[in-house]
Design a protein around this motif. Structure first.
Motif, short mmCIF file in Angstrom:
data_model
loop_
_atom_site.label_atom_id
_atom_site.label_comp_id
_atom_site.label_asym_id
_atom_site.label_seq_id
_atom_site.Cartn_x
_atom_site.Cartn_y
_atom_site.Cartn_z
N GLU A 17 0.88 -1.17 0.00
CA GLU A 17 0.00 0.00 0.00
C GLU A 17 0.92 1.21 0.00
N THR A 18 0.77 2.05 -1.01
CA THR A 18 1.76 3.11 -1.24
C THR A 18 1.10 4.47 -1.40
N THR A 19 1.95 5.50 -1.50
CA THR A 19 1.44 6.86 -1.70
C THR A 19 1.39 7.23 -3.18
N GLY A 20 1.69 6.29 -4.06
CA GLY A 20 1.66 6.57 -5.49
C GLY A 20 1.94 5.31 -6.27
N ASP A 21 2.09 5.45 -7.58
CA ASP A 21 2.24 4.27 -8.43
C ASP A 21 3.66 3.71 -8.43
N GLY A 22 4.60 4.42 -7.79
CA GLY A 22 5.95 3.90 -7.67
C GLY A 22 6.89 4.34 -8.77
N PHE A 23 6.37 4.98 -9.82
CA PHE A 23 7.27 5.45 -10.87
C PHE A 23 8.17 6.57 -10.36
N ASP A 24 7.66 7.32 -9.39
CA ASP A 24 8.49 8.31 -8.70
C ASP A 24 9.16 7.61 -7.52
N PRO A 25 10.49 7.63 -7.42
CA PRO A 25 11.16 6.91 -6.34
C PRO A 25 10.82 7.43 -4.95
N MET A 26 10.16 8.58 -4.87
CA MET A 26 9.78 9.11 -3.57
C MET A 26 8.32 8.84 -3.23
N HIS A 27 7.66 7.96 -3.99
CA HIS A 27 6.36 7.44 -3.57
C HIS A 27 6.64 6.42 -2.46
N GLY A 28 6.12 6.68 -1.28
CA GLY A 28 6.46 5.86 -0.13
C GLY A 28 5.62 4.60 -0.01
#
Length: 215
Positions: A17-28
């Motif tokens: 469960e993340t803060t974004g799709d993960g393409f940005d390395p700073m999605h936690g």
């Protein structure tokens, strides 16, 4: 010696469960779960070995994707985990994960790795790999085989050949599980541990049908 004792019968079902799709390395990564299974080659059954689950306190540098799903669910989860005494800092959780993985494979041995499986698993792989790299560790793939098992593709084959692919309202994990007769508790969805367990059940159901029909 490094190349002795190959290990290629472990499959881990993952969910994040993340803060974004993960393409940005700073999605936690707010929460992650790994359910480890071992293939019994005599029975062709996946046997439960163990699981690893963590909640993570959000870091101020993380980015939040501007999409309703992430805004409504995971920002609320971030606030919740920030105050949760059972949630850990990312460094602590990542270090503990590597120790756990090291019980089953030797990352220095390129013949000892774990197969990753999951529902839309590329997202989860990105999330876990980003987590490693934020801690200065580039050895994520030393633990895992680069080929992966996409559970949605295994299930989609059944629907495609049965002519049911277009009959479903959507192809989300819960909807696909219901199609295969797997009970889903909606209140438990979007929990990494619960969704990883659903992915395992869905894979077993779909894979057994595909094997039976030689697909």
């Amino acid at each position: 010696m490094v190349n002795k004792n190959p290990i290629d019968d472990l499959i881990v079902f993952v969910d994040t469960e993340t803060t974004g799709d993960g393409f940005d390395p700073m999605h936690g990564t707010l929460e992650f779960s790994l359910i480890l299974t071992k293939l019994n080659r005599k029975t062709n059954i996946l046997e439960y070995i163990g699981d690893f689950n963590r909640k993570i306190k959000p870091h101020p540098s993380w980015k939040y994707q501007n999409v309703y799903h992430y805004q409504s669910i995971n920002i609320n989860k971030a606030f919740k985990y920030a105050a949760d005494p059972t949630a850990e800092h990312e460094y602590t959780a990542t270090s503990a994960l590597k120790i756990w993985l090291g019980k089953y494979v030797n990352w220095r041995n390129p013949k000892q790795k774990i197969m990753i499986a999951g529902y839309k698993v590329n997202h989860d792989i990105r999330a876990l790999q980003n987590m490693f790299e934020r801690q200065g560790d580039s050895k994520f793939w030393a633990y895992f085989w680069s080929p992966r098992i996409e559970v949605s593709a295994e299930a989609a084959k059944v629907l495609f050949y049965s002519g049911d692919l277009a009959k479903l309202d959507n192809h989300k994990l819960g909807t696909m599980c219901s199609y295969f007769g797997i009970a889903v508790v909606k209140a438990k969805q979007h929990s990494a541990q619960y969704d990883a367990m659903l992915a395992w059940k869905l894979y077993e159901k779909a894979h057994s049908i595909n094997i039976k029909n030689k697909r």
